[in-house]
Scaffold this active site. Structure first.
Site, PDB file in Angstrom:
ATOM      1  CG  ASP A   1      39.527   0.089  34.868  1.00 47.43           C
ATOM      2  OD1 ASP A   1      39.788  -0.543  35.907  1.00 47.43           O
ATOM      3  OD2 ASP A   1      38.564  -0.167  34.133  1.00 47.43           O
TER       4      ASP A   1
ATOM      5  CG  ASP B   1      41.876   1.342  44.070  1.00 43.74           C
ATOM      6  OD1 ASP B   1      40.659   1.560  44.294  1.00 43.74           O
ATOM      7  OD2 ASP B   1      42.491   0.421  44.622  1.00 43.74           O
ATOM      8  CB  VAL B   2      37.038   4.451  42.479  1.00 38.81           C
ATOM      9  CG1 VAL B   2      37.041   4.701  40.984  1.00 38.81           C
ATOM     10  CG2 VAL B   2      36.492   3.063  42.835  1.00 38.81           C
TER      11      VAL B   2
ATOM     12  CG  ASN C   1      31.080   2.494  34.539  1.00 35.10           C
ATOM     13  OD1 ASN C   1      29.968   1.987  34.429  1.00 35.10           O
ATOM     14  ND2 ASN C   1      32.173   1.909  34.069  1.00 35.10           N
TER      15      ASN C   1
ATOM     16  CE1 TYR D   1      27.261  -4.501  41.854  1.00 32.88           C
ATOM     17  CE2 TYR D   1      24.967  -5.103  41.567  1.00 32.88           C
ATOM     18  CZ  TYR D   1      26.134  -4.556  41.069  1.00 32.88           C
ATOM     19  OH  TYR D   1      26.162  -4.062  39.778  1.00 32.88           O
TER      20      TYR D   1
ATOM     21  CE  LYS E   1      26.728  -1.088  41.533  1.00 33.96           C
ATOM     22  NZ  LYS E   1      27.604  -0.163  40.793  1.00 33.96           N
TER      23      LYS E   1
ATOM     24  CB  ALA F   1      24.371  -5.318  31.069  1.00 29.70           C
TER      25      ALA F   1
ATOM     26  CB  THR G   1      29.906  -6.319  31.254  1.00 28.98           C
ATOM     27  OG1 THR G   1      29.478  -6.500  32.608  1.00 28.98           O
ATOM     28  CG2 THR G   1      29.034  -5.279  30.573  1.00 28.98           C
TER      29      THR G   1
END
Ligand SMILES: NC(=O)c1ccc[n+]([C@@H]2O[C@H](COP(=O)([O-])OP(=O)(O)OC[C@H]3O[C@@H](n4cnc5c(N)ncnc54)[C@H](O)[C@@H]3O)[C@@H](O)[C@H]2O)c1
Length: 265
Positions: free
Chosen positions: A38, A59-60, A86, A151, A155, A184, A186
């Protein structure tokens, strides 16, 4: 082809978030070695320590860092069997003005972060004899999200990438699939939670999504996209397909061999 169990090694990006933590807990219970990655920070390191997982900062959006993390996992744990891509963010607000800087940031993390992750993990998974890549996409990739177009684009792009990469990865023994959860509980829905509560709108628990993520690894279905919705459970999404081209004789036209990846010829 690997399955989640003792001796297997998984890495999770965005691993200190809601889904990442729930998934790490599930995989650890199956005796999988889980490497949590992460953004660097005290909180994220503490989450990993609490879960009993090694932590690697990532950092992706940093291509080289994706490769370095996979190399470190292989060096320290001997193999990589599953990559859970993820990490993700949504736009911070949903007013009518489209903030293009934010749009690009969301696409860079939620789509290119996945592309870089696949590219980095692919050779290591192949060296392990084949494995699994599970991408956390979203329902927003299958249906429009008026409040957050960036977003939805990211996605939707991730799902298209998963489906397009599936044949060539499959030829190496690696399956890639996507999880498409509805809302969800989170941190990512913090700014929306009150509205869901006030409207009595059901949201998923992180655990329900984590269960689907584990199943995606063991199901090993190339190019699958699993919808997860409250009260519905996990449902493989059936894409309708598009009409094929027809030849002059009215027969279905076959795509020329040279346009297909070598693994499909
Ligand atoms: N919660 C939902 O309603 C929902 C629904 C569908 C899909 N998703 C997706 O699930 C994934 C996990 O999100 P979550 O719900 O656990 O939210 P979360 O905010 O708890 O976790 C997201 C994690 O991604 C990390 N992250 C953000 N930018 C990063 C970067 N550049 N590099 C590496 N890590 C980064 C964050 O630090 C955080 O730990 C995301 O891709 C999200 O888009 C969430």
């Amino acid at each position: 082809m690997s399955t989640p169990g003792p001796g297997s090694v998984a890495l999770i990006t965005g691993g200190a978030g809601g889904f990442g933590r729930a998934l790490a807990t599930r995989l650890r219970a199956l005796e999988v070695t889980v490497v949590l990655t992460d953004l660097d920070g005290e909180r994220n390191r503490a989450v990993a320590a609490e879960l009993g997982c090694p932590f690697l900062p990532l950092d992706v959006t940093d291509r080289a860092a994706n490769e370095a993390v996979v190399a470190q996992v292989e060096a320290e744990h001997g193999r990589l069997d599953a990559a859970y891509l993820n990490a993700g963010i949504s736009a911070a607000k949903s007013d009518d003005a489209l903030d293009l800087d934010e749009f690009r940031r969301v696409v860079e993390i939620d789509l290119f972060g996945v592309v870089y992750g696949v590219q980095a993990a692919r050779p290591a998974l192949r060296r392990a004899g084949g494995g699994a890549i599970v991408v956390t996409a979203s329902l927003a990739g299958l249906s429009p999200m008026a409040g957050d177009p960036g977003y939805s684009v990211a996605k939707g792009g991730a799902i298209a990438f998963v489906r397009s990469m599936a044949p060539r990865l499959s030829a190496e023994g690696t399956t890639i699939s996507a999880i498409c959860p509805g809302f969800a509980d989170t941190a990512i829905i913090d700014r929306l939670r009150d509205q869901f509560t006030a409207a009595g709108f059901p949201v998923l628990s992180a655990g329900e999504v984590a269960d689907a993520m584990v199943t995606a690894w063991s199901a090993a279905e190339p190019g699958a996209a699993y919808v997860v919705q409250p009260g519905v459970g996990v449902v493989p999404y059936r894409f309708k397909g598009v009409p094929s081209a027809r030849t002059g004789a009215g027969e279905t036209a076959v795509v020329p061999e040279g346009l297909r990846p070598p693994s499909m010829r």
